[in-house]
Design a protein around this motif. Sequence first.
Motif, short mmCIF file in Angstrom:
data_model
loop_
_atom_site.label_atom_id
_atom_site.label_comp_id
_atom_site.label_asym_id
_atom_site.label_seq_id
_atom_site.Cartn_x
_atom_site.Cartn_y
_atom_site.Cartn_z
N ALA A 58 0.84 -1.21 0.00
CA ALA A 58 0.00 0.00 0.00
C ALA A 58 0.87 1.25 0.00
CB ALA A 58 -0.92 0.00 1.22
N ILE A 59 2.06 1.18 0.60
CA ILE A 59 2.90 2.36 0.79
C ILE A 59 3.86 2.61 -0.36
CG2 ILE A 59 4.61 3.42 2.33
CD1 ILE A 59 1.67 3.26 3.38
N ARG A 60 4.42 1.58 -0.95
CA ARG A 60 5.39 1.78 -2.04
C ARG A 60 4.82 2.64 -3.18
NH1 ARG A 60 7.21 -4.45 -2.31
NH2 ARG A 60 8.48 -4.51 -0.42
N PRO A 61 3.60 2.35 -3.67
CA PRO A 61 3.08 3.19 -4.76
C PRO A 61 2.83 4.63 -4.32
CG PRO A 61 1.77 1.18 -4.55
CD PRO A 61 2.72 1.22 -3.40
N ARG A 62 2.43 4.82 -3.06
CA ARG A 62 2.20 6.19 -2.57
C ARG A 62 3.52 6.94 -2.50
NH1 ARG A 62 -1.70 3.25 -3.11
NH2 ARG A 62 -1.26 4.13 -5.15
N CYS A 63 4.59 6.26 -2.10
CA CYS A 63 5.91 6.91 -2.07
C CYS A 63 6.35 7.28 -3.48
CB CYS A 63 6.94 6.00 -1.40
SG CYS A 63 6.72 5.86 0.38
N THR A 64 6.11 6.40 -4.44
CA THR A 64 6.44 6.71 -5.83
C THR A 64 5.67 7.94 -6.30
OG1 THR A 64 6.92 4.40 -6.31
CG2 THR A 64 6.43 5.81 -8.20
N GLU A 65 4.39 8.02 -5.96
CA GLU A 65 3.58 9.18 -6.33
C GLU A 65 4.15 10.45 -5.70
OE1 GLU A 65 -0.44 6.41 -6.50
OE2 GLU A 65 -0.20 7.84 -4.86
N LEU A 66 4.55 10.37 -4.43
CA LEU A 66 5.09 11.53 -3.74
C LEU A 66 6.46 11.94 -4.30
CD1 LEU A 66 3.95 10.64 -0.12
CD2 LEU A 66 3.14 12.56 -1.51
N VAL A 67 7.25 10.98 -4.77
CA VAL A 67 8.52 11.31 -5.42
C VAL A 67 8.24 12.01 -6.74
CG1 VAL A 67 10.55 10.32 -6.57
CG2 VAL A 67 9.92 9.55 -4.26
N LYS A 68 7.30 11.49 -7.51
CA LYS A 68 6.99 12.06 -8.82
C LYS A 68 6.41 13.48 -8.70
CE LYS A 68 6.60 7.91 -11.58
NZ LYS A 68 7.70 8.17 -12.49
N THR A 69 5.71 13.78 -7.60
CA THR A 69 5.18 15.13 -7.41
C THR A 69 6.20 16.06 -6.74
OG1 THR A 69 4.15 14.51 -5.32
CG2 THR A 69 2.77 14.40 -7.29
N GLY A 70 7.36 15.51 -6.34
CA GLY A 70 8.42 16.33 -5.76
C GLY A 70 8.31 16.53 -4.27
N ILE A 71 7.37 15.91 -3.60
CA ILE A 71 7.23 16.07 -2.15
C ILE A 71 8.30 15.26 -1.42
CG2 ILE A 71 5.71 15.61 -0.18
CD1 ILE A 71 3.36 16.28 -2.13
N LEU A 72 8.55 14.04 -1.89
CA LEU A 72 9.66 13.24 -1.35
C LEU A 72 10.79 13.24 -2.35
CD1 LEU A 72 7.93 10.08 0.19
CD2 LEU A 72 8.57 12.21 1.33
N ILE A 73 11.99 13.14 -1.84
CA ILE A 73 13.19 13.11 -2.67
C ILE A 73 13.95 11.83 -2.37
CG2 ILE A 73 15.42 14.23 -3.07
CD1 ILE A 73 14.02 16.89 -2.36
N LYS A 74 14.39 11.15 -3.42
CA LYS A 74 15.25 9.98 -3.26
C LYS A 74 16.66 10.48 -2.96
CE LYS A 74 13.05 6.86 -6.56
NZ LYS A 74 13.27 6.09 -7.81
N THR A 75 17.23 10.02 -1.88
CA THR A 75 18.62 10.35 -1.61
C THR A 75 19.49 9.38 -2.42
OG1 THR A 75 18.89 8.84 0.26
CG2 THR A 75 18.00 11.03 0.76
#
Length: 126
Positions: A58-75
């Motif tokens: 449930a969380i992995r796709p939400r994290c991908t969405e948040l990365v694509k919108t720029g809210i989360l950043i992959k280090t």
Amino acid sequence: MAYPTTPGSKTGGASEDAAKRIIGRAAMLRSTITDLMLKGYRLTADEIAAQMKESPFAIRPRCTELVKTGILIKTQDRRKNVSGATAHILRHRDMATEVALPAPEPKRTARPKAPAVHADQNALFG
């Protein structure tokens, strides 16, 4: 609205139906992930799932969405997941300083069970 601000699918069919069914829950999960990461933590998607007591699925796709919108950043850093694969460590875009997770609360010990009144129940009915 379209992906990544709402769940999406690559091929349609069943995955498109699933995306439509999870729209409300996905918004709540993205909000909860954002609030968690605003504390300054550096976590993988699976670690976020563990903190939220949610399934990584449930969380992995939400994290991908948040990365694509720029809210989360992959280090650039990665850590191993339970599966043994490595995953990017994520951070919130507004949190440049890392904050360590608080130590887990100690587990409470279970109360000992009361001893049985009769050690051999067959003696009562035998």
